[in-house]
Design a protein around this motif. Structure first.
Motif, PDB file in Angstrom:
ATOM      1  N   GLN A   1       0.838  -1.246   0.276  1.00  0.00           N
ATOM      2  CA  GLN A   1       0.236   0.251  -0.151  1.00  0.00           C
ATOM      3  C   GLN A   1       0.648   1.364   0.109  1.00  0.00           C
ATOM      4  O   GLN A   1       0.265   1.927  -0.870  1.00  0.00           O
ATOM      5  CB  GLN A   1      -1.361   0.320   1.403  1.00  0.00           C
ATOM      6  CG  GLN A   1      -1.971   1.378   1.253  1.00  0.00           C
ATOM      7  CD  GLN A   1      -2.870   1.126   2.370  1.00  0.00           C
ATOM      8  OE1 GLN A   1      -2.743   0.368   3.197  1.00  0.00           O
ATOM      9  NE2 GLN A   1      -3.704   2.155   2.680  1.00  0.00           N
ATOM     10  N   LYS A   2       1.716   1.176   0.870  1.00  0.00           N
ATOM     11  CA  LYS A   2       2.818   2.629   0.984  1.00  0.00           C
ATOM     12  C   LYS A   2       3.746   2.465  -0.575  1.00  0.00           C
ATOM     13  O   LYS A   2       3.819   3.725  -0.921  1.00  0.00           O
ATOM     14  CB  LYS A   2       3.798   2.157   2.088  1.00  0.00           C
ATOM     15  CG  LYS A   2       3.656   2.101   3.563  1.00  0.00           C
ATOM     16  CD  LYS A   2       4.381   1.837   4.875  1.00  0.00           C
ATOM     17  CE  LYS A   2       3.569   1.966   5.869  1.00  0.00           C
ATOM     18  NZ  LYS A   2       4.664   1.781   7.128  1.00  0.00           N
ATOM     19  N   ALA A   3       3.726   1.739  -0.560  1.00  0.00           N
ATOM     20  CA  ALA A   3       4.809   1.893  -2.241  1.00  0.00           C
ATOM     21  C   ALA A   3       4.085   1.907  -3.556  1.00  0.00           C
ATOM     22  O   ALA A   3       3.971   2.685  -4.471  1.00  0.00           O
ATOM     23  CB  ALA A   3       5.276   0.166  -3.002  1.00  0.00           C
ATOM     24  N   GLY A   4       2.350   1.683  -3.412  1.00  0.00           N
ATOM     25  CA  GLY A   4       1.129   2.053  -4.540  1.00  0.00           C
ATOM     26  C   GLY A   4       1.000   3.122  -4.606  1.00  0.00           C
ATOM     27  O   GLY A   4       1.095   4.164  -5.272  1.00  0.00           O
ATOM     28  N   GLN A   5       1.311   4.345  -3.092  1.00  0.00           N
ATOM     29  CA  GLN A   5       1.128   5.666  -2.763  1.00  0.00           C
ATOM     30  C   GLN A   5       2.457   6.283  -3.363  1.00  0.00           C
ATOM     31  O   GLN A   5       1.773   7.773  -4.001  1.00  0.00           O
ATOM     32  CB  GLN A   5       0.950   5.845  -1.529  1.00  0.00           C
ATOM     33  CG  GLN A   5      -0.585   5.012  -1.012  1.00  0.00           C
ATOM     34  CD  GLN A   5      -0.890   5.280   0.350  1.00  0.00           C
ATOM     35  OE1 GLN A   5      -0.090   5.723   1.115  1.00  0.00           O
ATOM     36  NE2 GLN A   5      -3.178   5.648   1.023  1.00  0.00           N
TER      37      GLN A   5
END
Length: 563
Positions: free
Chosen positions: A40-44
């Motif tokens: 999720q952090k990488a996608g954001q």
């Protein structure tokens, strides 16, 4: 999958329905939950980088037409924006027809996102933006012999983009999408970046607006028998491309000038709604986040707030009309500027005092703070603080210019007082609203006699004849006074203050939105900083100020409802 969309936020926690996020960098994580958080952090991060690069590219194009109009023209920027709009349209259509209809795509919906006033604002400003594009198409069609075809194609694509985006936000702004996380994030960020570039272009490049204004002014001067005026270097008049003296052309010109500010507001509010959707991608809401009783707006427990607020609105409307009539003449009188700024100098301290009293009451209350994670509420605070920077920044520029010139003059003293009071009012109101948004909602009926509630329902259900009308009005008035007297003094004062501030912010939103711009027309700061510099400062500050007033109304209504 309509049954998934209508499902409550406290959906079953069946793990077979949850699509955990995956990312190739974290495919070796031992825990599924840890891999989900890292993905999720990488996608954001990657979607944010995409938006940043698109915004920088658009900013470079827009800066080029300001500093080097030969190499990069306005048509080049329109072509870039048309490409971005088409890409956004493809993604939105794919989301509507594909992503959102997948099994278990929308297991959760954020009840705090997409309040009715926000979605209503999207529709209102979107409709005005569509009309703006229609007027631009009509104006360019009449002058097709000297206008580029891009000036017709670009607003046509804009109409399609606005309609599709408004439909998308109205129906899906609450979605917490659980599938195709990274693709959805990138699509949302691309749409945010496109709206930001559109906003940046609107506030920095006003060529068509200036062209129309210069033509209207020149017609007025010819009627007055005056010589043509000199314009800044970037506002060259196009004598070969003048609107013919027809009614339809004048309608297009006036309509474009009137609706122009709504386009900037539409871009800003769409960015805020899309950002909340971006934060909600992959979000799983527990039942603790679901409000058991959704507060509704009721005009109960307020008397003095509506009275004072209505008086402020009526007086403000009179001042606004007086100013508009005078300012549209060739030589606006000094007296009308004095009246305009005097209204603000009286109103702003009242608003500041009300906000300070409300903040003190919040501090005295024993109501607990709502510490649950809420992207919508966090964004509300950021937007209020960020949008206030527009008015605060302009005020400081005015203070420096006025103190350095002649602060003892009556008009300069009023403008100086207005600037200082505006800074204080923005700060105090932000503290009051943000503090109120973080208070937990008091369930309705806690301080109210249940028998009285039943009596009111009985009154509303009775069929009233003509002869009983006076008696029913008297009973309703007595019931209203009884409810008002049974509210605690803290809740009563908070409701009065909130409602008063709502009405004040509405009139302070209307006045600059519909053309009252004395900060540019009084000429004080313009002489000090120079025409071009002050033009840029005003174009950045005014739209943010209008957005701040509009967003404050929504925040204050929520404070009123939860009081």
């Amino acid at each position: 999958c309509h049954h998934c969309e209508s499902r409550s936020a406290s959906a079953p926690t069946d793990t077979s329905k949850i699509h955990y996020e995956k990312f190739w960098l974290y495919r070796h994580c031992s825990s599924v939950q840890q891999r989900d958080r890292q993905a999720q952090k990488a996608g954001q991060l990657f979607s944010g980088l995409l938006a940043m690069n698109v915004v920088f590219l658009g900013s470079a194009f827009i800066s080029s037409i300001i500093f080097n109009q030969v190499a990069i023209t306005l048509a080049d920027v329109w072509i870039l924006l048309s490409i971005l709009k088409v890409l956004c349209l493809f993604w939105i259509i794919y989301y509507l027809l594909g992503t959102s209809r997948q099994p278990h795509a929308v297991l959760y919906r954020d009840s705090h996102a997409g309040a009715i006033w926000i979605r209503g604002s999207v529709l209102l400003f979107g409709t005005c933006s569509i009309l703006l594009n229609v007027f631009q198409i009509g104006y360019s069609t009449i002058l097709i012999h000297c206008k580029s075809k891009v000036e017709i194609v670009f607003p046509s694509i804009g109409i399609l983009f606005i309609c599709t985006q408004a439909y998308f936000l109205w129906h899906h702004c609450k979605d917490c999408i659980q599938v195709q996380h990274n693709f959805t994030r990138c699509g949302l960020m691309l749409t945010i970046a496109t709206n930001l570039i559109l906003w940046l272009l609107a506030v920095t490049n006003d060529t068509l607006h200036v062209e129309i204004e210069s033509q209207l002014r020149e017609v007025e001067r010819r009627f007055a028998g005056k010589a043509p005026s000199s314009h800044p270097h970037w506002c060259n008049e196009t004598t070969s491309c003048t609107c013919p003296n027809t009614t339809i052309c004048k309608v297009f010109q006036k309509g474009y000038i009137l609706l122009y500010p709504f386009n900037t507001e539409y871009c800003l509010i769409c960015c805020s709604v899309l950002y909340v959707m971006w934060k909600n991608v992959g979000r799983r809401i527990s039942h603790h986040h679901v409000p058991h009783t959704k507060p509704k707006f009721k005009l109960q427990g307020v008397v003095f707030g509506p009275l004072l607020g209505t008086a402020a609105v009526i007086i403000g409307a009179c001042v606004f009309l007086m100013y508009q009539i005078q300012a549209t003449s060739l030589a606006p009188s000094r007296q009308v500027f004095v009246i305009y700024y005097s209204y603000y100098v009286v109103l702003l301290p009242l608003m500041s005092v009300g906000a300070v009293i409300g903040t003190i009451i919040h501090a005295l209350e024993k109501k607990e703070l709502d510490t649950l994670k809420n992207p919508t509420r966090s964004l509300d605070g950021v937007l209020l603080m960020g949008a206030a920077l527009g008015q605060i920044g302009m005020s400081y520029f005015s203070i420096v210019a006025l103190v350095a010139t002649n602060p003892r003059d009556l008009l300069n003293s009023l403008i100086l007082s207005y600037s200082v009071l505006l800074i204080f009012q923005n700060i105090t109101q932000n503290v009051f609203v943000i503090d109120g948004l973080h208070r937990r909602h008091t369930p309705p009926g806690k301080e109210e006699d249940p028998k009285e509630e039943q009596n009111r329902e009985a009154y509303s259900q009775r069929r009233v004849s003509v002869l009983e009308l006076g008696q029913e009005i008297r009973k309703a008035s007595l019931s209203y006074i009884h409810i008002y007297s049974h509210l605690s003094w803290k809740r009563r004062v908070l409701r009065e203050i909130s409602f008063f501030l709502v009405l004040c912010n509405i009139i302070l939103w209307v006045m600059p939105t519909f053309g009252a711009h004395p900060v540019f027309e009084n000429g004080m700061e313009r002489k000090f900083y120079g025409y071009s510099t002050w033009f840029v400062i005003v174009n950045f500050g005014l739209p943010l100020g209008v957005f701040y007033r509009m967003h404050s109304v929504g925040g204050l209504l929520e404070v009123y409802v939860t009081a």
